[in-house]
Design a protein around this motif. Structure first.
Motif, PDB file in Angstrom:
ATOM      1  N   ARG A 145       0.860  -1.183   0.000  1.00  0.00           N
ATOM      2  CA  ARG A 145       0.000   0.000   0.000  1.00  0.00           C
ATOM      3  C   ARG A 145       0.900   1.237   0.000  1.00  0.00           C
ATOM      4  NH1 ARG A 145      -3.831   0.403   4.795  1.00  0.00           N
ATOM      5  NH2 ARG A 145      -1.901  -0.059   5.938  1.00  0.00           N
ATOM      6  N   GLY A 146       0.888   1.936  -1.110  1.00  0.00           N
ATOM      7  CA  GLY A 146       1.723   3.135  -1.164  1.00  0.00           C
ATOM      8  C   GLY A 146       1.157   4.230  -0.284  1.00  0.00           C
ATOM      9  N   GLN A 147      -0.049   4.688  -0.618  1.00  0.00           N
ATOM     10  CA  GLN A 147      -0.762   5.734   0.122  1.00  0.00           C
ATOM     11  C   GLN A 147       0.183   6.896   0.456  1.00  0.00           C
ATOM     12  OE1 GLN A 147      -3.561   4.660   3.115  1.00  0.00           O
ATOM     13  NE2 GLN A 147      -3.865   2.595   2.318  1.00  0.00           N
ATOM     14  N   TYR A 148       0.780   7.437  -0.594  1.00  0.00           N
ATOM     15  CA  TYR A 148       1.754   8.513  -0.405  1.00  0.00           C
ATOM     16  C   TYR A 148       1.085   9.811   0.028  1.00  0.00           C
ATOM     17  CZ  TYR A 148       4.309   5.167  -3.323  1.00  0.00           C
ATOM     18  OH  TYR A 148       4.873   4.036  -3.838  1.00  0.00           O
ATOM     19  N   LEU A 149      -0.125  10.066  -0.447  1.00  0.00           N
ATOM     20  CA  LEU A 149      -0.795  11.313  -0.098  1.00  0.00           C
ATOM     21  C   LEU A 149      -0.980  11.443   1.409  1.00  0.00           C
ATOM     22  CD1 LEU A 149      -2.271  13.898  -1.022  1.00  0.00           C
ATOM     23  CD2 LEU A 149      -4.366  12.537  -1.150  1.00  0.00           C
ATOM     24  N   SER A 150      -1.383  10.368   2.065  1.00  0.00           N
ATOM     25  CA  SER A 150      -1.580  10.407   3.520  1.00  0.00           C
ATOM     26  C   SER A 150      -0.288  10.793   4.230  1.00  0.00           C
ATOM     27  CB  SER A 150      -2.065   9.042   4.024  1.00  0.00           C
ATOM     28  OG  SER A 150      -3.287   8.685   3.400  1.00  0.00           O
ATOM     29  N   GLN A 151       0.822  10.245   3.762  1.00  0.00           N
ATOM     30  CA  GLN A 151       2.107  10.535   4.393  1.00  0.00           C
ATOM     31  C   GLN A 151       2.532  11.979   4.142  1.00  0.00           C
ATOM     32  OE1 GLN A 151       5.018   7.324   3.499  1.00  0.00           O
ATOM     33  NE2 GLN A 151       3.301   6.249   2.569  1.00  0.00           N
ATOM     34  N   SER A 187      -4.986  22.807   0.445  1.00  0.00           N
ATOM     35  CA  SER A 187      -6.010  22.094  -0.327  1.00  0.00           C
ATOM     36  C   SER A 187      -5.412  20.870  -0.999  1.00  0.00           C
ATOM     37  CB  SER A 187      -6.637  23.012  -1.384  1.00  0.00           C
ATOM     38  OG  SER A 187      -5.666  23.381  -2.351  1.00  0.00           O
ATOM     39  N   ILE A 188      -6.314  20.013  -1.480  1.00  0.00           N
ATOM     40  CA  ILE A 188      -5.971  18.833  -2.268  1.00  0.00           C
ATOM     41  C   ILE A 188      -6.600  19.006  -3.647  1.00  0.00           C
ATOM     42  CG2 ILE A 188      -6.066  16.324  -2.418  1.00  0.00           C
ATOM     43  CD1 ILE A 188      -4.513  17.347  -0.015  1.00  0.00           C
ATOM     44  N   CYS A 189      -5.806  18.746  -4.692  1.00  0.00           N
ATOM     45  CA  CYS A 189      -6.307  18.823  -6.059  1.00  0.00           C
ATOM     46  C   CYS A 189      -6.391  17.404  -6.613  1.00  0.00           C
ATOM     47  CB  CYS A 189      -5.378  19.688  -6.913  1.00  0.00           C
ATOM     48  SG  CYS A 189      -6.002  20.006  -8.581  1.00  0.00           S
ATOM     49  N   ASN A 190      -7.618  16.877  -6.696  1.00  0.00           N
ATOM     50  CA  ASN A 190      -7.854  15.502  -7.128  1.00  0.00           C
ATOM     51  C   ASN A 190      -8.072  15.482  -8.646  1.00  0.00           C
ATOM     52  OD1 ASN A 190      -8.450  12.808  -7.344  1.00  0.00           O
ATOM     53  ND2 ASN A 190     -10.438  12.928  -6.308  1.00  0.00           N
ATOM     54  N   VAL A 191      -7.138  14.832  -9.367  1.00  0.00           N
ATOM     55  CA  VAL A 191      -7.227  14.784 -10.829  1.00  0.00           C
ATOM     56  C   VAL A 191      -7.567  13.378 -11.318  1.00  0.00           C
ATOM     57  CG1 VAL A 191      -5.663  16.726 -11.144  1.00  0.00           C
ATOM     58  CG2 VAL A 191      -4.722  14.414 -11.016  1.00  0.00           C
ATOM     59  N   ASP A 192      -8.122  12.555 -10.443  1.00  0.00           N
ATOM     60  CA  ASP A 192      -8.532  11.206 -10.838  1.00  0.00           C
ATOM     61  C   ASP A 192      -9.766  11.298 -11.727  1.00  0.00           C
ATOM     62  OD1 ASP A 192      -9.538   8.492 -10.842  1.00  0.00           O
ATOM     63  OD2 ASP A 192      -8.196   8.125  -9.155  1.00  0.00           O
ATOM     64  N   GLU A 222     -15.871   8.035  -8.556  1.00  0.00           N
ATOM     65  CA  GLU A 222     -15.926   7.554  -7.170  1.00  0.00           C
ATOM     66  C   GLU A 222     -14.826   8.218  -6.354  1.00  0.00           C
ATOM     67  OE1 GLU A 222     -13.781   4.268  -9.559  1.00  0.00           O
ATOM     68  OE2 GLU A 222     -15.499   5.615  -9.786  1.00  0.00           O
ATOM     69  N   VAL A 223     -15.000   8.185  -5.045  1.00  0.00           N
ATOM     70  CA  VAL A 223     -14.078   8.882  -4.155  1.00  0.00           C
ATOM     71  C   VAL A 223     -12.719   8.186  -4.150  1.00  0.00           C
ATOM     72  CG1 VAL A 223     -13.682   9.596  -1.769  1.00  0.00           C
ATOM     73  CG2 VAL A 223     -15.995   9.649  -2.720  1.00  0.00           C
ATOM     74  N   ASN A 224     -11.662   8.978  -4.243  1.00  0.00           N
ATOM     75  CA  ASN A 224     -10.309   8.448  -4.106  1.00  0.00           C
ATOM     76  C   ASN A 224     -10.145   7.913  -2.687  1.00  0.00           C
ATOM     77  OD1 ASN A 224      -7.526   8.050  -3.852  1.00  0.00           O
ATOM     78  ND2 ASN A 224      -7.042   9.775  -5.184  1.00  0.00           N
ATOM     79  N   PRO A 225      -9.844   6.616  -2.516  1.00  0.00           N
ATOM     80  CA  PRO A 225      -9.770   6.059  -1.157  1.00  0.00           C
ATOM     81  C   PRO A 225      -8.725   6.738  -0.280  1.00  0.00           C
ATOM     82  CG  PRO A 225      -8.857   4.529  -2.784  1.00  0.00           C
ATOM     83  CD  PRO A 225      -9.545   5.612  -3.547  1.00  0.00           C
ATOM     84  N   GLU A 226      -7.696   7.312  -0.883  1.00  0.00           N
ATOM     85  CA  GLU A 226      -6.691   8.022  -0.098  1.00  0.00           C
ATOM     86  C   GLU A 226      -7.273   9.247   0.591  1.00  0.00           C
ATOM     87  OE1 GLU A 226      -3.257   7.936   0.873  1.00  0.00           O
ATOM     88  OE2 GLU A 226      -2.215   8.099  -1.037  1.00  0.00           O
ATOM     89  N   ILE A 227      -8.179   9.932  -0.100  1.00  0.00           N
ATOM     90  CA  ILE A 227      -8.732  11.176   0.436  1.00  0.00           C
ATOM     91  C   ILE A 227      -9.585  10.902   1.672  1.00  0.00           C
ATOM     92  CG2 ILE A 227     -10.271  13.104  -0.118  1.00  0.00           C
ATOM     93  CD1 ILE A 227      -9.221  13.009  -2.941  1.00  0.00           C
TER      94      ILE A 227
END
Length: 466
Positions: free
Chosen positions: A168-174, A198-203, A207-212
Motif C-alpha cells: 500500500r503506497g498511500q503517499y498522499l496520507s504521508q 487544499s488537495i487537487c484531485n485529478v482522478d 468515485e471517491v479516491n480512497p486516499e482522500i
C-alpha cells in the motif's frame, strides 16, 4: 722510463677520479630510485584503498553513489527495505491524521487565514494595525509584506493502484500528515501568514479516491473531473498530455486564492522538517535595495523555485555546465587541506609536485565514488548552507511559485503538446528559456520523493535511484 711512470700515475689518478665520481653518483641514483619507488608504492596504496576499500564501503554506507556501476546491489533487498519503511511511515501518518481529524474546522487549524478572510477593518482599526506592524520585528514585517496575499499549499493527487500483493503506497496520507506537522509546529513564516491548504484531485473516476478518505474532512478537495467535466480524448490517448492539463488545472485553482506564493507538489513529495526555515532564510538573505530604499525579496522575481531534483540526475557527470568545475573544485579543496595538514605535521618535509598530482587524482576519484548527492547533503546540517543554482530541466515534484511566475506557467504551458519526449517538466524548462525567465533550484533537496511505485509503468522503481 719516467714517461712510463708518469703515464701509469695519470691512469691511476683517472681511475681514482672515476671511482670517486661513481661512488658519489650512486647514492643520488639510489635516492632517486627509492623516491620513485615510494611514489609508485604510494599510488598503489591510494588507488587500492580507493577502489578496493573505499568504493565497497561507499556502496554499503550510501544509498546513492557516483559510480553505481561498481556496486553489486541487491535490488530485491532494497525494494523490501523501502516497502518496510513506507509501511512504518504510513502507520505513523495515519495516527497523525486521526489527531488532526479531531479539529472541527479549517479556521481552527489556520486562524490567520480566516482572520484575513473575515477582516473588516475600519479607519481607526487600520491605524492600530499599522502601529502594531511597526512594533513587530523587521523580519516579521518583511515576512508579512512578502506574503501579503498568503501562501497556497496544494497536493496534486490521483488514485495509485498497485499490482504487488500487500503493498500500500498511500503517499498522499504521508505527505499531508508531514506538511500539517511542519505547519503546526510553527515558524516565523507560517505563524502569521494566511495558509490556503487544499488537495487537487485529478482522478478521472467519479468515485471517491480512497486516499482522500484518510484525510481530515476540513481540508478542501478540488476535483478536476465530475459530472460536468469529463476526460477528453487527448487526455485519454496520452498520459503525458493529461499530466500537463492536470497540473495547469491545479495551478489555476490555487491562483484563485490570490495568494502571493503557491507551493504545488505531487502527492508523493515528503517535505523536510526545515522546509519553511530555509525559505525564510532565502527571504531575508536574497534581497536587493530597490529605488525607494526598501528591501525587496528576490524570490518574487523568479518564475519558480524547484525544491526537489531527482538523485540520479544530480551527479557530477551531467549536461549542466557547472557540475564538472564543481567536481574539480571539491578535489582541489581536499588536496589543499591535505597539503596543509602534511606541512603542519612535518614542517621540514618538502612536498613535490608529483605528490600534489597523486593527491589531486586520488581525491578526484574519492569525490566521484562518494557522489555529488552525498557531498551536497552535508550542507543540510545548517539552514544557512542551502544555496540556489539555475534550475535544470526536468522534475516538478515540488515547486514554489511567486504569483506572477504561476500566472506565466499557467498561460504558456497549455500551448505545448506533451508526450514521452516532452513531458510537462521539460516543457516548463522550455518556457523559461524561450521567454527569458529566471528559475532556480534549491540544493540540497527540501523534499524527499517517496513514490517508490510507478503507477505509469506498474512496477517498483530502482530503489537506489529514487
Amino acid at each position: 722510463m719516467s714517461y712510463t711512470l708518469l703515464k701509469r700515475e695519470n691512469s691511476d689518478s683517472c681511475v681514482e677520479l672515476a671511482e670517486q665520481y661513481v661512488l658519489g653518483r650512486v647514492p643520488c641514483m639510489l635516492t632517486r630510485c627509492s623516491r620513485k619507488g615510494i611514489y609508485v608504492l604510494l599510488c598503489v596504496l591510494l588507488y587500492g584503498i580507493t577502489f578496493l576499500v573505499l568504493a565497497p564501503l561507499a556502496c554499503i554506507s550510501f544509498k546513492h553513489v557516483g559510480l553505481d556501476v561498481i556496486c553489486f546491489r541487491n535490488k530485491a533487498a532494497g525494494n523490501a527495505r523501502l516497502i518496510a519503511q513506507n509501511q512504518a511511515r504510513l502507520n505513523r501518518s495515519l495516527v497523525t491524521l486521526r489527531e488532526y481529524s479531531r479539529i472541527d474546522s479549517y479556521c481552527r487549524m489556520f486562524p490567520a487565514t480566516c482572520r484575513r478572510k473575515n477582516a473588516q477593518i475600519a479607519d481607526g482599526e487600520e491605524k492600530t494595525a499599522e502601529r502594531d506592524l511597526q512594533n513587530v520585528s523587521i523580519g516579521m514585517q518583511l515576512i508579512r509584506k512578502t506574503f501579503a496575499g498568503g501562501l497556497a499549499i496544494s497536493f496534486v493527487t490521483t488514485r495509485r493502484r498497485s499490482n504487488i500483493t500487500g503493498y500500500r503506497g498511500q503517499y498522499l496520507s504521508q505527505s499531508v500528515a508531514k506538511m500539517l506537522n511542519i505547519i503546526n509546529h510553527g515558524d516565523r513564516l507560517t505563524n502569521d501568514v494566511p495558509i490556503y491548504f487544499s488537495i487537487c484531485n485529478v482522478d478521472p473516476r467519479l468515485e471517491v479516491n480512497p486516499e482522500i478518505s484518510n484525510l481530515p474532512k476540513w481540508i478542501p478537495v478540488h476535483k478536476r473531473f465530475d459530472g460536468r467535466r469529463k476526460l477528453s480524448i487527448e487526455d485519454a490517448r496520452s498520459s503525458y498530455e493529461k499530466a500537463k492539463n492536470d497540473y495547469v488545472f491545479c495551478l489555476e485553482h490555487t491562483l484563485q486564492t490570490n495568494a502571493s506564493y503557491i507551493l504545488l507538489m505531487e502527492d508523493d513529495a515528503l517535505a523536510m522538517d526545515n522546509l519553511f526555515h530555509v525559505l525564510s532564510h532565502f527571504i531575508f538573505s536574497l534581497r536587493k535595495l530597490s529605488s525607494d530604499e526598501t528591501h525587496v525579496p528576490l524570490l518574487d522575481k523568479l518564475t519558480y523555485l524547484k525544491l526537489f531534483y531527482p538523485v540520479h540526475l544530480s551527479g557530477y557527470f551531467n549536461v549542466d555546465p557547472e557540475r564538472v568545475p564543481e567536481l574539480i573544485s571539491v578535489a582541489l579543496v581536499l588536496t589543499a587541506l591535505t597539503l596543509c595538514a602534511v606541512t603542519f605535521c612535518q614542517p621540514s618535509l618538502r612536498v613535490s609536485p608529483t605528490f600534489v598530482k597523486i593527491a589531486f587524482v586520488f581525491f578526484l576519484l574519492v569525490v566521484v565514488i562518494i557522489g555529488r548527492y552525498n557531498i551536497i547533503e552535508l550542507r543540510s546540517v545548517s539552514d544557512r548552507l542551502f544555496y540556489l543554482t539555475p534550475a535544470p530541466r526536468g522534475s516538478a515534484v515540488a515547486v514554489l511559485y511567486p504569483r506572477q511566475g504561476a500566472l506565466d506557467i499557467a498561460r504558456y504551458l497549455p500551448l505545448y503538446r506533451c508526450d514521452k519526449r516532452l513531458p510537462k517538466d521539460l516543457a516548463m524548462g522550455e518556457i523559461v528559456i524561450k521567454h527569458g525567465l529566471d528559475a532556480r533550484l534549491v540544493q540540497p533537496n527540501l523534499f524527499e520523493h517517496i513514490g517508490h511505485y510507478s503507477s505509469v509503468h506498474q512496477k517498483l522503481r530502482n530503489p537506489f535511484a529514487t
